[in-house]
Each structure stands twice: as structure tokens, then as C-alpha cells.
Enzyme design. Structure first.
Site, PDB file in Angstrom:
ATOM      1  N   GLU A 119       5.296   6.362   5.351  1.00  0.00           N
ATOM      2  CA  GLU A 119       4.484   5.248   4.846  1.00  0.00           C
ATOM      3  C   GLU A 119       4.786   3.997   5.664  1.00  0.00           C
ATOM      4  O   GLU A 119       5.756   3.965   6.435  1.00  0.00           O
ATOM      5  CB  GLU A 119       4.758   5.019   3.355  1.00  0.00           C
ATOM      6  N   HIS A 157      -1.963  -3.797  -2.632  1.00  0.00           N
ATOM      7  CA  HIS A 157      -2.033  -2.544  -1.861  1.00  0.00           C
ATOM      8  C   HIS A 157      -3.317  -2.601  -1.045  1.00  0.00           C
ATOM      9  O   HIS A 157      -4.379  -2.920  -1.564  1.00  0.00           O
ATOM     10  CB  HIS A 157      -2.036  -1.340  -2.804  1.00  0.00           C
ATOM     11  N   HIS A 160      -0.995  -4.670  -6.858  1.00  0.00           N
ATOM     12  CA  HIS A 160      -0.338  -3.364  -6.972  1.00  0.00           C
ATOM     13  C   HIS A 160       1.062  -3.436  -7.563  1.00  0.00           C
ATOM     14  O   HIS A 160       1.421  -2.640  -8.419  1.00  0.00           O
ATOM     15  CB  HIS A 160      -0.281  -2.760  -5.573  1.00  0.00           C
TER      16      HIS A 160
HETATM   17  P1  FAD Z   1       6.250   1.801 -15.762  1.00  0.00           P
HETATM   18  O1  FAD Z   1       6.273   3.146 -15.191  1.00  0.00           O
HETATM   19  O2  FAD Z   1       5.030   1.006 -15.537  1.00  0.00           O
HETATM   20  O3  FAD Z   1       6.488   1.938 -17.321  1.00  0.00           O
HETATM   21  C1  FAD Z   1       6.330   0.837 -18.164  1.00  0.00           C
HETATM   22  C2  FAD Z   1       6.350   1.315 -19.592  1.00  0.00           C
HETATM   23  O4  FAD Z   1       6.464   0.218 -20.466  1.00  0.00           O
HETATM   24  C3  FAD Z   1       5.083   2.050 -20.015  1.00  0.00           C
HETATM   25  O5  FAD Z   1       5.477   3.123 -20.810  1.00  0.00           O
HETATM   26  C4  FAD Z   1       4.341   1.018 -20.855  1.00  0.00           C
HETATM   27  O6  FAD Z   1       3.476   1.564 -21.806  1.00  0.00           O
HETATM   28  C5  FAD Z   1       5.505   0.322 -21.516  1.00  0.00           C
HETATM   29  N1  FAD Z   1       5.245  -1.024 -22.007  1.00  0.00           N
HETATM   30  C6  FAD Z   1       4.788  -2.098 -21.318  1.00  0.00           C
HETATM   31  N2  FAD Z   1       4.745  -3.174 -22.128  1.00  0.00           N
HETATM   32  C7  FAD Z   1       5.187  -2.769 -23.348  1.00  0.00           C
HETATM   33  C8  FAD Z   1       5.362  -3.403 -24.595  1.00  0.00           C
HETATM   34  N3  FAD Z   1       5.070  -4.699 -24.796  1.00  0.00           N
HETATM   35  N4  FAD Z   1       5.816  -2.683 -25.632  1.00  0.00           N
HETATM   36  C9  FAD Z   1       6.098  -1.366 -25.477  1.00  0.00           C
HETATM   37  N5  FAD Z   1       5.955  -0.708 -24.317  1.00  0.00           N
HETATM   38  C10 FAD Z   1       5.506  -1.409 -23.276  1.00  0.00           C
HETATM   39  N6  FAD Z   1       6.184   3.307  -6.285  1.00  0.00           N
HETATM   40  C11 FAD Z   1       6.864   4.128  -5.470  1.00  0.00           C
HETATM   41  O7  FAD Z   1       8.071   3.959  -5.278  1.00  0.00           O
HETATM   42  N7  FAD Z   1       6.223   5.170  -4.866  1.00  0.00           N
HETATM   43  C12 FAD Z   1       4.901   5.426  -5.046  1.00  0.00           C
HETATM   44  O8  FAD Z   1       4.369   6.372  -4.509  1.00  0.00           O
HETATM   45  C13 FAD Z   1       4.167   4.550  -5.884  1.00  0.00           C
HETATM   46  N8  FAD Z   1       2.841   4.733  -6.083  1.00  0.00           N
HETATM   47  C14 FAD Z   1       2.185   3.942  -6.976  1.00  0.00           C
HETATM   48  C15 FAD Z   1       0.844   4.208  -7.254  1.00  0.00           C
HETATM   49  C16 FAD Z   1       0.177   3.473  -8.218  1.00  0.00           C
HETATM   50  C17 FAD Z   1      -1.265   3.751  -8.502  1.00  0.00           C
HETATM   51  C18 FAD Z   1       0.861   2.449  -8.918  1.00  0.00           C
HETATM   52  C19 FAD Z   1       0.161   1.654  -9.968  1.00  0.00           C
HETATM   53  C20 FAD Z   1       2.184   2.178  -8.625  1.00  0.00           C
HETATM   54  C21 FAD Z   1       2.851   2.917  -7.659  1.00  0.00           C
HETATM   55  N9  FAD Z   1       4.195   2.675  -7.364  1.00  0.00           N
HETATM   56  C22 FAD Z   1       4.868   3.505  -6.518  1.00  0.00           C
HETATM   57  C23 FAD Z   1       4.956   1.696  -8.130  1.00  0.00           C
HETATM   58  C24 FAD Z   1       5.761   2.447  -9.199  1.00  0.00           C
HETATM   59  O9  FAD Z   1       4.958   3.451  -9.747  1.00  0.00           O
HETATM   60  C25 FAD Z   1       6.218   1.523 -10.301  1.00  0.00           C
HETATM   61  O10 FAD Z   1       6.815   0.382  -9.773  1.00  0.00           O
HETATM   62  C26 FAD Z   1       7.240   2.232 -11.185  1.00  0.00           C
HETATM   63  O11 FAD Z   1       6.697   3.442 -11.637  1.00  0.00           O
HETATM   64  C27 FAD Z   1       7.593   1.343 -12.344  1.00  0.00           C
HETATM   65  O12 FAD Z   1       8.356   2.074 -13.251  1.00  0.00           O
HETATM   66  P2  FAD Z   1       8.847   1.371 -14.571  1.00  0.00           P
HETATM   67  O13 FAD Z   1       9.554   2.407 -15.361  1.00  0.00           O
HETATM   68  O14 FAD Z   1       9.537   0.124 -14.238  1.00  0.00           O
HETATM   69  O15 FAD Z   1       7.490   0.928 -15.306  1.00  0.00           O
HETATM   70  C1  SIN Z   2       1.167   4.752  -2.175  1.00  0.00           C
HETATM   71  O1  SIN Z   2       1.186   5.956  -2.372  1.00  0.00           O
HETATM   72  O2  SIN Z   2       0.512   4.201  -1.284  1.00  0.00           O
HETATM   73  C2  SIN Z   2       1.958   3.874  -3.067  1.00  0.00           C
HETATM   74  C3  SIN Z   2       3.328   3.804  -2.595  1.00  0.00           C
HETATM   75  C4  SIN Z   2       4.032   2.631  -3.201  1.00  0.00           C
HETATM   76  O3  SIN Z   2       3.419   1.769  -3.812  1.00  0.00           O
HETATM   77  O4  SIN Z   2       5.243   2.561  -3.036  1.00  0.00           O
END
Ligand code: FAD
Ligand code: SIN
Length: 533
Positions: free
Chosen positions: A118, A241, A348
Site C-alpha cells: 500500500e 482516502h 476515512h
Molecule cells: P471501530 O472498529 O470503528 O469500532 C467502534 C465501535 O464502537 C463500534 O462497535 C461502534 O458501534 C461502537 N460505538 C461507537 N460509538 C458508540 C457509543 N456512543 N456507544 C456504544 N458504542 C459505540 N485500517 C487498517 O489498518 N487497514 C485497513 O485495511 C483498513 N481499511 C479500512 C477500510 C474502511 C472502509 C474503513 C472505514 C476503515 C479502514 N481502516 C483500515 C481503518 C480501521 O478499520 C479502523 O481504524 C479500525 O478498525 C478502528 O477500530 P476501533 O476498534 O478503534 O473502532
Molecule cells: C485500504 O484498504 O485502502 C484501507 C487501508 C487503510 O485505511 O489503512
């Protein structure tokens, strides 16, 4: 009142990993605002960056992260996260996560992890499960959680606010005591008390009109921590993104950077490869550079999108590597093996957040934050692709280690129930819908990829008016999840604008035409905000 040892807000990679690790030590509640799998994690495509190949090294991963972060990363944090990555990946595999493998060309019958590439990475180091890495991780973690008798999951429960000793009027340290939570199905506010609360609520893509994020991403954790008195930093660094699918019926579908990693090329509508003149890495340049170049092309030509072309690769290769992207685009009438994909940049990832150390500790005793909601110093001014899942894994492990290595503090506080007072049901829901739309549009128009101070000031003054209206609404009417999210996106939008106004320079993702250069005085400085009590 519901009493637990550990209260986890959020069920993405950060919350679930932490919950699994503390479960042997006490009773855990996971509160999550929709179904348990609904999270940014679930939509992650590209994968997890980690050093697993002989051709790679920690040093190179650290260097790539620091380069992307444009001078603002905390190097000790970067090193810890990069170096602890492989052990956490191994644990994930032990839990049942299956990363895509490939045959080893020199060893008949031998197999190894298939490493993707990437933007900004000098080596292939992205572990992935085809193009649905997040879904596979979420499934593996939820399966493991389901087998843990000490963990209870509360779905359709929205955390409203953190309960802190200071808010309750106690003098002395401001300790976090739990959270007030709206049970959406019963329309009832419940009190969750715990000596340890983890914010794992993810990012805030929904603050912008166009985003790759699902609806849950409304910055609730940052807004709650800020209201509780915790420091928040670097919110101006919103990562756009470069390649979100442009189609009237596609709400927010990402076209993974891995498509460019495997040879996809960005082109104008008339087929010109415009990244050649922008950066030596062309279409695989760091994200901030690619997103700005696309924005500039769209503005120059007036076209509503650009194109991402991978048709020069064999159809079999494309379908095998990107089955989800292929199928989803096909559903919208685009055969990516035969025609280029219309793409636009979209909000993103939130690089800033609640200030923590690498163990997830915030300034408030009893309150931890991990994952996208936290600002550890790993990403600096621009996150390196696929470093966020890695950060969440490592920091959740470290936070769990931190809280379980000490005895749980006894909480001798009387926590009152939620007071609804004379609040009535909202009479005009159109106000909530209108304000949601207005904030997201003004953030897109005034606080997007390219900023000016005049636009930031305009955004701030509009946001302050809206805040006042939302504040009145919040206190006069019974809370609903839409109203709670509106209140939070308004707060987070304000934090993004205020942080952007604090920084008199263009660095990483914060590009301001009034200050187009780096400012050495800000080379090591975070934009820090705390709520004035
Ligand atoms: P999240 O996975 O977003 O989880 C948040 C949780 O909190 C959810 O369950 C939500 O419902 C809950 N929540 C939120 N507010 C409240 C509230 N007030 N009360 C109760 N629950 C609540 N990163 C990478 O490293 N590699 C990738 O390939 C990549 N691809 C991505 C593709 C997409 C389309 C997106 C959107 C993001 C991508 N990212 C990627 C970023 C990465 O997915 C996120 O940064 C990471 O998953 C965040 O994890 P988290 O556990 O912090 O939050
Ligand atoms: C992607 O697959 O392009 C997302 C990767 C990332 O946000 O880290």
C-alpha cells in the site's frame, strides 16, 4: 445500576481485543450501539501492516511510519507498536484468523503469508484476507468473545456520557466511574458502573458529507472524553482516502489502496495518468498527496470524479485478489476487469483523538482509550496505510496488561441515576435531520482536503450557532440516538476546526493555503484542546 469490573464501549478490534484479555480477571460489559459486528473494523479491506518477511525489517516499518507522519509521530510509540506487532498477529492467528497465503515459488507445496503493498510502504508487509480483512478479524474476535462466560455484550446500547467523580461534585482526582447508556430498544437510560472504562468507539468519518465510514462513526468517544475533561489532540489531521467509489447508489464503498498496490493507476476522465507529475511513487504516493492531487484535478477540470484503472491486469488476478470489490462494483454496473472505476476522495480516518500513552491511559484515572478514538502519537500528521488495525491490537493488549497488573480501585462513590427532568419527546425531528446535514456539508465544503483560515472561521461561527441550538434541544427533549450523535458530531466538528486554527502551517493532512509551508516551531507540537470547566 449495572456493575462490572471492566466497561468496554465499542465492539471493533480495539474493544473486543481488550475484552478478551481482561475477561480472565473479572466481569466485562461490552456496550455497542448497533449490532455487535457493526464497526469500522468490519469494513477494513487492505489489511494489517506488520513485519513478517525476511526482506523487511522493523527499522524500515518505523521509517515509513515516521515519513508518512511528517515529523509529528512519537518515535518511541512507533517503535513499540511496530516491534510488538508480530506477536499480536500471531495471537490473532491462534484465535482463528486466517490470512491469505500463497505458494512459495522456490518450495513446491510450501506456503507463506501473501503480503500486500500500500501507499507509503517501502516493502510488501500488509497481511490480509483477500479484500475483506476486517470482516474476518471481527468474526474471529466475536467468536472468541462468545466463548467467554465473563463477557456480556449489550447491543443497541449507545453510551451517552462518561460518569466522572468531578461531574458528581466530588473533590479530589477526577476519576471515571462508568457511563450513562441509552438502551435504544427500551428507550431507557441505564447506569453502567465500573472502576475501569475503555473507550473503543472508533472514528468520526460521519462528520463529513462523504466518507468511507459506516454510520456508527460519529466520534462519540472523543466527544465524551472531551466533555469529561480529558485532553484531545491533533483532530485537524483527518485522513481522506483517495479512492471511494463514485456512484449515485453507493453510499460509502472503499476501493482499497491495495488495488493501486497491485498496479491500479489513477487517470483523468480523458485517460491521462496525472500522478506521474506529482510524486515519484505516482499512484502509490502517500495518501495526503494522492487525495490532494485528485482534489486539484477535479477542481481544475470540473469533473465530479477521477478514474482508477486496473484493467491491464488479467481478469483472473483481479477477481482473485479483490473479490468483494469486483462483486460490489459489478452490482453497480461496473466491471472492473474491463473498465476503470470512478473514484473520489472521502473522509476515512481520524489521526487525532483522546490523548493516551501507548498503554491506552488517558489523563483521567479509570479511563482508557484504544484504537481510532485514541491519539497515541503513532500516526503523527498522517497515518501510514494499514497501521490502524496494528495500533488497535498492540495498544489493546498493552492496556489490558496495564489494568490487570494492578488491583481494581474500589469505587466509594454514590452514582445517581440519569435524570430526565421535565424533558418531553421531541416535537420537530426535522431539526435534528437538518442540523446533521448542515454540519456534514459545511465540514466538507469549509474544512476539507484544502483549507483556508477564512473558511475555518466561517465554519467555526456556524458551528457555534448550531451547538447552541443542539444544546437547547438536548436539555429539553428526551434523548434519542440521532440526537446524541448529532451532539457528538457537532462537538467533534468544532474540535477539528479549532485544532486546524491552532496550527499555522501545512503539515501532513492539514493543508492550509494561508500557511502553505512547514513551520519549524510546530514540528514537535500537538494541537491540544481541553474543555474549560
Ligand atoms: P471501530 O472498529 O470503528 O469500532 C467502534 C465501535 O464502537 C463500534 O462497535 C461502534 O458501534 C461502537 N460505538 C461507537 N460509538 C458508540 C457509543 N456512543 N456507544 C456504544 N458504542 C459505540 N485500517 C487498517 O489498518 N487497514 C485497513 O485495511 C483498513 N481499511 C479500512 C477500510 C474502511 C472502509 C474503513 C472505514 C476503515 C479502514 N481502516 C483500515 C481503518 C480501521 O478499520 C479502523 O481504524 C479500525 O478498525 C478502528 O477500530 P476501533 O476498534 O478503534 O473502532
Ligand atoms: C485500504 O484498504 O485502502 C484501507 C487501508 C487503510 O485505511 O489503512
Amino acid at each position: 445500576m449495572k456493575q462490572f469490573d471492566y466497561l468496554v464501549l465499542g465492539s471493533g478490534i480495539a474493544g473486543l481485543t481488550f475484552a478478551l484479555k481482561v475477561a480472565p480477571y473479572g466481569q466485562v460489559a461490552i456496550v455497542t450501539k448497533k449490532g455487535r459486528a457493526e464497526s469500522n473494523t468490519n469494513y477494513a479491506q487492505g489489511g494489517i501492516a506488520s513485519v513478517t518477511s525476511k526482506e523487511d525489517s522493523f527499522e524500515l516499518h518505523v521509517r515509513d511510519t515516521l515519513t508518512a507522519g511528517a515529523g509529528l509521530c512519537k518515535e518511541n510509540v512507533v517503535r513499540t507498536i511496530v516491534e510488538e506487532g508480530p506477536a499480536r498477529i500471531e495471537e490473532l492467528i491462534q484465535l482463528g484468523m486466517r490470512f491469505t497465503e500463497r505458494e512459495i515459488p522456490s518450495e513446491p507445496g510450501g506456503r507463506e503469508l501473501d503480503l500486500g503493498r500500500e501507499g507509503g510502504h517501502s516493502k510488501r508487509r500488509i497481511l490480509h484476507a483477500k479484500d475483506v480483512t476486517g470482516r474476518e478479524i471481527e468474526t474471529a474476535l466475536l467468536t472468541a468473545v462468545a466463548a467467554q462466560p465473563n463477557i456480556r455484550i449489550f447491543e443497541d446500547h449507545v453510551a451517552i456520557d462518561l460518569i466522572t467523580s468531578q461531574k458528581l461534585g466530588y473533590v479530589g482526582e477526577n476519576r471515571c466511574l462508568g457511563a450513562y447508556v441509552l438502551d435504544k430498544k427500551r428507550s431507557r437510560v441505564e447506569t453502567f458502573a465500573a472502576p475501569v472504562t475503555l473507550l473503543a468507539t472508533g472514528g468520526c468519518g460521519k462528520v463529513y458529507l462523504y466518507t468511507t465510514n459506516p454510520d456508527i462513526a460519529t466520534g462519540d468517544g472523543v466527544a465524551m472524553a472531551y466533555r469529561a475533561g480529558a485532553a484531545v489532540a491533533n483532530m485537524e489531521f483527518v485522513q481522506f482516502h483517495p479512492t471511494c467509489l463514485y456512484h449515485p447508489r453507493a453510499k460509502s464503498f472503499l476501493i482499497s489502496e491495495a488495488v493501486r498496490g497491485e498496479g491500479g493507476v489513477l487517470k483523468t476522465l480523458d485517460g491521462r495518468e496525472f500522478m506521474d507529475a506529482v510524486h515519484p511513487l505516482k499512484s502509490l504516493a502517500p495518501r495526503d498527496i494522492v487525495a490532494r492531487a485528485i482534489d486539484s484535478q477535479m477542481k481544475k477540470t470540473g469533473s465530479p470524479h477521477v478514474l482508477l484503472d486496473i484493467t491491464h491486469k488479467p481478469a483472473r488476478f483481479i477477481i482473485d485478489h479483490f473479490p468483494n470489490i469486483y462483486q460490489t462494483c459489478l452490482k453497480y454496473g461496473i466491471d472492473i476487469t474491463k473498465e476503470p472505476i470512478p473514484v473520489v476522495p472521502a473522509a476515512h480516518y481520524q489521526c487525532g483523538g483522546v490523548v493516551t500513552n501507548v498503554d491506552g491511559e488517558t489523563e483521567i484515572p479509570g479511563l482508557y482509550a484504544v484504537g481510532e478514538t485514541a491519539c497515541t502519537g503513532l500516526h503523527g500528521a498522517n497515518r501510514l496505510a494499514s497501521n490502524s488495525l496494528l495500533e488497535a491490537l498492540v495498544c489493546a493488549h498493552r492496556a489490558a496488561g496495564r489494568v490487570t497488573s494492578q488491583s481494581l480501585p474500589r469505587a466509594d462513590y454514590a452514582i445517581p441515576h440519569w435524570q430526565s427532568g421535565s424533558a418531553t419527546d421531541a416535537d420537530e425531528l426535522v431539526v435534528v435531520a437538518h442540523n446533521w446535514e448542515e454540519i456534514r456539508r459545511l465540514m466538507w465544503d469549509y474544512v476539507g482536503i484544502v483549507r483556508t483560515n477564512k473558511r475555518l472561521q466561517r465554519a467555526l461561527s456556524r458551528l457555534l450557532n448550531l451547538q447552541q441550538e443542539i444544546h437547547e434541544y438536548y436539555w429539553n427533549f428526551t434523548v434519542t440516538s440521532d440526537l446524541l450523535e448529532l451532539r457528538n458530531i457537532a462537538t467533534v466538528a468544532e474540535l477539528i476546526v479549532r485544532c486546524a486554527l491552532l496550527r499555522p502551517e501545512s503539515r501532513g493532512l492539514n493543508y492550509n493555503l494561508d500557511f502553505p509551508q512547514l513551520n519549524p516551531d510546530w514540528a514537535q507540537r500537538d494541537s491540544l484542546l481541553r474543555m474549560i470547566p
